[in-house]
Scaffold this motif. Sequence first.
Motif, PDB file in Angstrom:
ATOM      1  N   LYS A  49       0.798  -1.224   0.000  1.00  0.00           N
ATOM      2  CA  LYS A  49       0.000   0.000   0.000  1.00  0.00           C
ATOM      3  C   LYS A  49       0.833   1.278   0.000  1.00  0.00           C
ATOM      4  CE  LYS A  49      -3.614  -2.398  -0.231  1.00  0.00           C
ATOM      5  NZ  LYS A  49      -4.147  -2.606  -1.553  1.00  0.00           N
ATOM      6  N   PHE A  50       2.130   1.189   0.264  1.00  0.00           N
ATOM      7  CA  PHE A  50       2.973   2.377   0.231  1.00  0.00           C
ATOM      8  C   PHE A  50       3.536   2.634  -1.162  1.00  0.00           C
ATOM      9  CE2 PHE A  50       3.139   0.938   4.664  1.00  0.00           C
ATOM     10  CZ  PHE A  50       2.619   2.078   5.261  1.00  0.00           C
ATOM     11  N   VAL A  51       3.216   1.739  -2.115  1.00  0.00           N
ATOM     12  CA  VAL A  51       3.667   1.895  -3.494  1.00  0.00           C
ATOM     13  C   VAL A  51       2.558   2.587  -4.290  1.00  0.00           C
ATOM     14  CG1 VAL A  51       4.350   0.686  -5.604  1.00  0.00           C
ATOM     15  CG2 VAL A  51       5.157  -0.138  -3.380  1.00  0.00           C
ATOM     16  N   ARG A  52       2.880   3.770  -4.812  1.00  0.00           N
ATOM     17  CA  ARG A  52       1.909   4.487  -5.643  1.00  0.00           C
ATOM     18  C   ARG A  52       1.903   3.918  -7.054  1.00  0.00           C
ATOM     19  NH1 ARG A  52       3.134   9.753  -7.818  1.00  0.00           N
ATOM     20  NH2 ARG A  52       4.571   9.871  -6.082  1.00  0.00           N
ATOM     21  N   SER A  53       3.106   3.672  -7.603  1.00  0.00           N
ATOM     22  CA  SER A  53       3.213   3.100  -8.942  1.00  0.00           C
ATOM     23  C   SER A  53       4.554   2.403  -9.088  1.00  0.00           C
ATOM     24  CB  SER A  53       3.063   4.185 -10.014  1.00  0.00           C
ATOM     25  OG  SER A  53       4.115   5.116  -9.919  1.00  0.00           O
ATOM     26  N   CYS A  54       4.630   1.587 -10.120  1.00  0.00           N
ATOM     27  CA  CYS A  54       5.858   0.836 -10.393  1.00  0.00           C
ATOM     28  C   CYS A  54       6.006   0.710 -11.900  1.00  0.00           C
ATOM     29  CB  CYS A  54       5.775  -0.559  -9.758  1.00  0.00           C
ATOM     30  SG  CYS A  54       7.169  -1.636 -10.176  1.00  0.00           S
ATOM     31  N   SER A  55       7.226   0.891 -12.378  1.00  0.00           N
ATOM     32  CA  SER A  55       7.496   0.665 -13.796  1.00  0.00           C
ATOM     33  C   SER A  55       8.820  -0.062 -13.938  1.00  0.00           C
ATOM     34  CB  SER A  55       7.504   1.983 -14.571  1.00  0.00           C
ATOM     35  OG  SER A  55       8.449   2.869 -14.035  1.00  0.00           O
ATOM     36  N   LEU A  56       8.851  -0.993 -14.893  1.00  0.00           N
ATOM     37  CA  LEU A  56      10.103  -1.693 -15.177  1.00  0.00           C
ATOM     38  C   LEU A  56      11.008  -0.775 -15.976  1.00  0.00           C
ATOM     39  CD1 LEU A  56       9.132  -5.374 -16.100  1.00  0.00           C
ATOM     40  CD2 LEU A  56      10.254  -4.537 -14.033  1.00  0.00           C
ATOM     41  N   ILE A  66      14.970  -4.534 -13.381  1.00  0.00           N
ATOM     42  CA  ILE A  66      15.048  -3.387 -12.487  1.00  0.00           C
ATOM     43  C   ILE A  66      13.734  -2.618 -12.572  1.00  0.00           C
ATOM     44  CG2 ILE A  66      16.253  -1.214 -12.001  1.00  0.00           C
ATOM     45  CD1 ILE A  66      18.784  -2.538 -13.157  1.00  0.00           C
ATOM     46  N   ARG A  67      13.206  -2.275 -11.385  1.00  0.00           N
ATOM     47  CA  ARG A  67      11.951  -1.520 -11.327  1.00  0.00           C
ATOM     48  C   ARG A  67      12.183  -0.202 -10.600  1.00  0.00           C
ATOM     49  NH1 ARG A  67       8.753  -5.401  -6.960  1.00  0.00           N
ATOM     50  NH2 ARG A  67       9.993  -4.828  -5.119  1.00  0.00           N
ATOM     51  N   GLU A  68      11.356   0.777 -10.978  1.00  0.00           N
ATOM     52  CA  GLU A  68      11.338   2.043 -10.253  1.00  0.00           C
ATOM     53  C   GLU A  68      10.014   2.126  -9.513  1.00  0.00           C
ATOM     54  OE1 GLU A  68      11.883   6.849 -10.742  1.00  0.00           O
ATOM     55  OE2 GLU A  68      11.649   5.633 -12.547  1.00  0.00           O
ATOM     56  N   ILE A  69      10.112   2.266  -8.212  1.00  0.00           N
ATOM     57  CA  ILE A  69       8.947   2.375  -7.346  1.00  0.00           C
ATOM     58  C   ILE A  69       8.742   3.838  -7.000  1.00  0.00           C
ATOM     59  CG2 ILE A  69       8.060   1.822  -5.045  1.00  0.00           C
ATOM     60  CD1 ILE A  69       8.264  -0.715  -6.539  1.00  0.00           C
ATOM     61  N   ASN A  70       7.514   4.308  -7.136  1.00  0.00           N
ATOM     62  CA  ASN A  70       7.141   5.631  -6.630  1.00  0.00           C
ATOM     63  C   ASN A  70       6.284   5.386  -5.405  1.00  0.00           C
ATOM     64  OD1 ASN A  70       8.237   7.451  -8.684  1.00  0.00           O
ATOM     65  ND2 ASN A  70       6.877   6.314 -10.035  1.00  0.00           N
ATOM     66  N   ALA A  77      10.789   9.422   1.343  1.00  0.00           N
ATOM     67  CA  ALA A  77      11.355   9.151   0.022  1.00  0.00           C
ATOM     68  C   ALA A  77      10.243   9.306  -1.007  1.00  0.00           C
ATOM     69  CB  ALA A  77      11.926   7.743  -0.046  1.00  0.00           C
ATOM     70  N   GLN A  78      10.658   9.412  -2.266  1.00  0.00           N
ATOM     71  CA  GLN A  78       9.683   9.437  -3.352  1.00  0.00           C
ATOM     72  C   GLN A  78       9.881   8.266  -4.298  1.00  0.00           C
ATOM     73  OE1 GLN A  78       9.802  13.282  -5.230  1.00  0.00           O
ATOM     74  NE2 GLN A  78       8.906  14.298  -3.473  1.00  0.00           N
ATOM     75  N   THR A  79      11.146   7.838  -4.467  1.00  0.00           N
ATOM     76  CA  THR A  79      11.431   6.748  -5.398  1.00  0.00           C
ATOM     77  C   THR A  79      12.417   5.752  -4.809  1.00  0.00           C
ATOM     78  OG1 THR A  79      13.275   7.915  -6.429  1.00  0.00           O
ATOM     79  CG2 THR A  79      11.098   8.215  -7.435  1.00  0.00           C
ATOM     80  N   SER A  80      12.325   4.540  -5.326  1.00  0.00           N
ATOM     81  CA  SER A  80      13.264   3.483  -4.977  1.00  0.00           C
ATOM     82  C   SER A  80      13.525   2.678  -6.249  1.00  0.00           C
ATOM     83  CB  SER A  80      12.672   2.575  -3.891  1.00  0.00           C
ATOM     84  OG  SER A  80      13.589   1.564  -3.525  1.00  0.00           O
ATOM     85  N   ASP A 100      19.199   2.010  -5.723  1.00  0.00           N
ATOM     86  CA  ASP A 100      19.267   3.470  -5.807  1.00  0.00           C
ATOM     87  C   ASP A 100      17.927   4.045  -5.334  1.00  0.00           C
ATOM     88  OD1 ASP A 100      20.350   5.968  -6.272  1.00  0.00           O
ATOM     89  OD2 ASP A 100      20.391   5.782  -8.456  1.00  0.00           O
ATOM     90  N   GLY A 101      17.856   5.344  -5.266  1.00  0.00           N
ATOM     91  CA  GLY A 101      16.624   6.012  -4.867  1.00  0.00           C
ATOM     92  C   GLY A 101      16.930   7.216  -4.003  1.00  0.00           C
ATOM     93  N   ASP A 102      15.903   7.994  -3.722  1.00  0.00           N
ATOM     94  CA  ASP A 102      16.093   9.204  -2.924  1.00  0.00           C
ATOM     95  C   ASP A 102      15.752   8.967  -1.454  1.00  0.00           C
ATOM     96  OD1 ASP A 102      13.352   8.978  -3.118  1.00  0.00           O
ATOM     97  OD2 ASP A 102      13.010  11.064  -3.683  1.00  0.00           O
ATOM     98  N   HIS A 103      16.271   7.891  -0.925  1.00  0.00           N
ATOM     99  CA  HIS A 103      16.054   7.510   0.471  1.00  0.00           C
ATOM    100  C   HIS A 103      17.404   7.209   1.105  1.00  0.00           C
ATOM    101  CE1 HIS A 103      16.828   3.571  -1.143  1.00  0.00           C
ATOM    102  NE2 HIS A 103      15.836   3.756  -1.998  1.00  0.00           N
ATOM    103  N   ARG A 104      17.361   6.786   2.346  1.00  0.00           N
ATOM    104  CA  ARG A 104      18.613   6.549   3.078  1.00  0.00           C
ATOM    105  C   ARG A 104      18.928   5.063   3.246  1.00  0.00           C
ATOM    106  NH1 ARG A 104      17.898   9.697   8.372  1.00  0.00           N
ATOM    107  NH2 ARG A 104      20.021   8.990   8.659  1.00  0.00           N
ATOM    108  N   LEU A 105      18.223   4.204   2.557  1.00  0.00           N
ATOM    109  CA  LEU A 105      18.450   2.764   2.712  1.00  0.00           C
ATOM    110  C   LEU A 105      19.557   2.310   1.766  1.00  0.00           C
ATOM    111  CD1 LEU A 105      14.755   1.523   2.915  1.00  0.00           C
ATOM    112  CD2 LEU A 105      16.322   2.095   4.793  1.00  0.00           C
ATOM    113  N   ARG A 106      20.655   1.853   2.335  1.00  0.00           N
ATOM    114  CA  ARG A 106      21.803   1.383   1.552  1.00  0.00           C
ATOM    115  C   ARG A 106      22.049  -0.087   1.863  1.00  0.00           C
ATOM    116  NH1 ARG A 106      20.343   4.893  -1.017  1.00  0.00           N
ATOM    117  NH2 ARG A 106      21.034   7.036  -0.856  1.00  0.00           N
TER     118      ARG A 106
END
Length: 168
Positions: A49-56, A66-70, A77-80, A100-106
Amino acid sequence: MLSYYHIHTPPPSSPNSQCKSTLVQTIHAPLPLVWSVVRQFDKPQLYKKFVRSCSLICGDSGVGSIREINVVSGLPAQTSIERLDTIDDELHVMSFSIIDGDHRLRNYHSTIIVRAADEVGKTVVTESYTVDKPSGTSVEDTCLFIDTIIKLNLKSLAYVTEKMFRST
């Protein structure tokens, strides 16, 4: 043998900077139905439910895709950007890494195993992960945050698949 998939080899970092956990959810729906939802790497929003959209971005939902999660607003964060590391339809195992993404999870790596429960018609889903602790926070706070998200995702998976099962 399946426990092998939940052994995450941490990168060469201090063991005090690594967070890891394993969470389990029993679902009142058959394994093939639950696995059919979990295995859709390109559609995590079916139950997360925290995923707004996903694209390969790359691939066809096979290993290496590889997918991009919004993510929905309100999270830090906004993307992962995530890579599918393992998909095993025989053993019902999927693992992915955040790359990758604009979050702090490494160095985030997650494994999901779906198996039949001892009771007929029930399924057990186990998700484990490892991640580096972001600077400025504690291992405990990092684990609490991620555990909360995964617990909500697993409860949502149960709700979605149990509803699908009842409607068949």
